[in-house]
Design an enzyme around this catalytic site. Structure first.
Site, PDB file in Angstrom:
ATOM      1  N   SER A 129       0.840  -1.215   0.000  1.00  0.00           N
ATOM      2  CA  SER A 129       0.000   0.000   0.000  1.00  0.00           C
ATOM      3  C   SER A 129       0.871   1.260   0.000  1.00  0.00           C
ATOM      4  CB  SER A 129      -0.967  -0.001   1.184  1.00  0.00           C
ATOM      5  OG  SER A 129      -0.281   0.194   2.400  1.00  0.00           O
ATOM      6  N   ARG A 164      13.183  -8.094   4.713  1.00  0.00           N
ATOM      7  CA  ARG A 164      14.503  -8.720   4.788  1.00  0.00           C
ATOM      8  C   ARG A 164      15.518  -7.656   5.166  1.00  0.00           C
ATOM      9  NH1 ARG A 164      15.311 -13.550   2.445  1.00  0.00           N
ATOM     10  NH2 ARG A 164      17.412 -13.073   1.753  1.00  0.00           N
ATOM     11  N   ASN A 209      14.160   3.667   4.700  1.00  0.00           N
ATOM     12  CA  ASN A 209      13.129   2.740   5.176  1.00  0.00           C
ATOM     13  C   ASN A 209      12.065   3.520   5.934  1.00  0.00           C
ATOM     14  OD1 ASN A 209      11.924   0.179   5.828  1.00  0.00           O
ATOM     15  ND2 ASN A 209      12.775   0.358   7.894  1.00  0.00           N
ATOM     16  N   HIS A 245       9.278   2.958   9.045  1.00  0.00           N
ATOM     17  CA  HIS A 245       8.973   2.030  10.137  1.00  0.00           C
ATOM     18  C   HIS A 245       7.754   2.565  10.901  1.00  0.00           C
ATOM     19  CE1 HIS A 245       9.655  -0.952  13.218  1.00  0.00           C
ATOM     20  NE2 HIS A 245       9.419   0.003  14.101  1.00  0.00           N
ATOM     21  N   SER A 289       8.351   6.558  11.291  1.00  0.00           N
ATOM     22  CA  SER A 289       9.684   7.158  11.169  1.00  0.00           C
ATOM     23  C   SER A 289      10.277   6.772   9.824  1.00  0.00           C
ATOM     24  CB  SER A 289      10.625   6.605  12.250  1.00  0.00           C
ATOM     25  OG  SER A 289      10.102   6.795  13.539  1.00  0.00           O
ATOM     26  N   GLU A 321      23.441  -1.066   8.891  1.00  0.00           N
ATOM     27  CA  GLU A 321      23.480  -2.523   9.028  1.00  0.00           C
ATOM     28  C   GLU A 321      22.559  -3.061  10.120  1.00  0.00           C
ATOM     29  OE1 GLU A 321      27.630  -3.368   9.341  1.00  0.00           O
ATOM     30  OE2 GLU A 321      28.014  -2.497   7.362  1.00  0.00           O
ATOM     31  N   ASP A 344      16.360  -1.125  11.899  1.00  0.00           N
ATOM     32  CA  ASP A 344      15.665   0.123  12.240  1.00  0.00           C
ATOM     33  C   ASP A 344      16.542   1.071  13.059  1.00  0.00           C
ATOM     34  OD1 ASP A 344      13.386  -1.062  11.015  1.00  0.00           O
ATOM     35  OD2 ASP A 344      12.859  -2.033  12.905  1.00  0.00           O
TER      36      ASP A 344
HETATM   37  C1  GRF Z   1       4.238  -0.381   6.741  1.00  0.00           C
HETATM   38  O1  GRF Z   1       3.532  -0.160   7.927  1.00  0.00           O
HETATM   39  C2  GRF Z   1       5.683   0.010   6.904  1.00  0.00           C
HETATM   40  O2  GRF Z   1       5.889   1.013   7.845  1.00  0.00           O
HETATM   41  C3  GRF Z   1       6.326  -1.262   7.398  1.00  0.00           C
HETATM   42  O3  GRF Z   1       5.656  -2.279   6.707  1.00  0.00           O
HETATM   43  C4  GRF Z   1       4.339  -1.842   6.380  1.00  0.00           C
HETATM   44  C5  GRF Z   1       4.183  -2.095   4.912  1.00  0.00           C
HETATM   45  O4  GRF Z   1       2.856  -1.989   4.496  1.00  0.00           O
HETATM   46  N1  GRF Z   1       7.755  -1.238   7.192  1.00  0.00           N
HETATM   47  P1  GRF Z   1       2.503  -2.014   2.957  1.00  0.00           P
HETATM   48  O5  GRF Z   1       3.103  -3.274   2.370  1.00  0.00           O
HETATM   49  O6  GRF Z   1       3.101  -0.764   2.340  1.00  0.00           O
HETATM   50  O7  GRF Z   1       1.002  -2.003   2.899  1.00  0.00           O
END
Ligand code: GRF
Length: 228
Positions: free
Chosen positions: A29, A111, A127, A129, A156, A162, A165
């Protein structure tokens, strides 16, 4: 990269946008929201490649529906055996180079990228999170937030290093935890903020406004404002 040009070494424009590869593992999404934002306005970044390590997931269907070039690089063989991480990451790196990618955008990619990958890929990886890092890292952020009793969470965006998060934080957005929230309801509200924040942060990076200095990450020359 020359430091004055920011993380990608140039200042991208809507005519020559920063070329993003979005890596996913699941529902996608966030990837879809990003692609739609990039199509709804002349942004300085564009998703030119989606890579999934899972083939039968909603994210791959969404990417194909959006007609974004999409590649599945499975981490398991058809009989379910694990493909060596080195080989899997080499295939991903080849794709990134073939598509002249300037930044890797992790959006639900389940991963950890190995130190070898990060040393071969000398461009940024970001990334998102679903918590206010450094609180609640790892794969069960919403569950851990609810168990803690905190009344504020959020999301965030950070550079990837490495650790899990742990990279330098660029931006955060807050979301209240409501009395009757469960993981699903909280996750839905956090995603609203995720989908707003990722395009904005990628614009900052594309336009050369984010730098890594010896004093840490800087946005427009200042430490980012992380506390909501
Ligand atoms: C999101 O909440 C993101 O923060 C986390 O994984 C989820 C991914 O959701 N790392 P989607 O696959 O984008 O719906």
């Amino acid at each position: 990269m020359p430091p004055h040009l920011g993380l990608i070494g140039r200042s991208a424009t809507a005519d020559e946008p920063m070329r993003c590869a979005v890596l996913i593992s699941g529902s996608g999404s966030g990837m879809e929201a990003l692609v739609r934002a990039q199509r709804n306005a002349p942004l300085t970044h564009q998703t030119v490649l989606v890579v999934s390590n899972q083939d039968d997931v909603e994210g791959v269907r969404r990417a194909l529906d959006l007609s974004v070039p999409t590649e599945v690089v499975p981490h398991l063989t058809p009989s379910g055996e694990r493909i060596p991480r080195h080989d899997h990451e080499t295939s991903v790196l080849e794709l990134l180079n073939e598509h002249n990618i300037e930044i890797v955008v992790l959006a639900g990619y389940m991963r950890l990228l190995s130190p070898r990958f990060l040393s071969h890929w000398d461009r940024p990886v970001v990334n998102i999170h679903p918590s206010l890092l450094p609180n609640f890292p790892g794969g069960h952020a919403h569950r851990d937030v609810l168990a803690s009793g905190t009344t504020v969470t959020g999301c965030s965006i950070h550079l990837v290093d490495e650790g899990m998060d742990t990279g330098a934080l660029i931006a955060q957005a807050c979301v209240p935890v409501l009395p009757h929230d469960d993981e699903a309801s909280l996750g839905r509200r956090v995603k609203v903020e995720e989908h707003r924040l990722y395009p904005q942060v990628l614009s900052w990076i594309a336009e050369g406004r984010v730098h890594l200095t010896t004093d840490g990450l800087r946005l427009d020359g200042q430490a980012p404002n992380l506390v909501c």
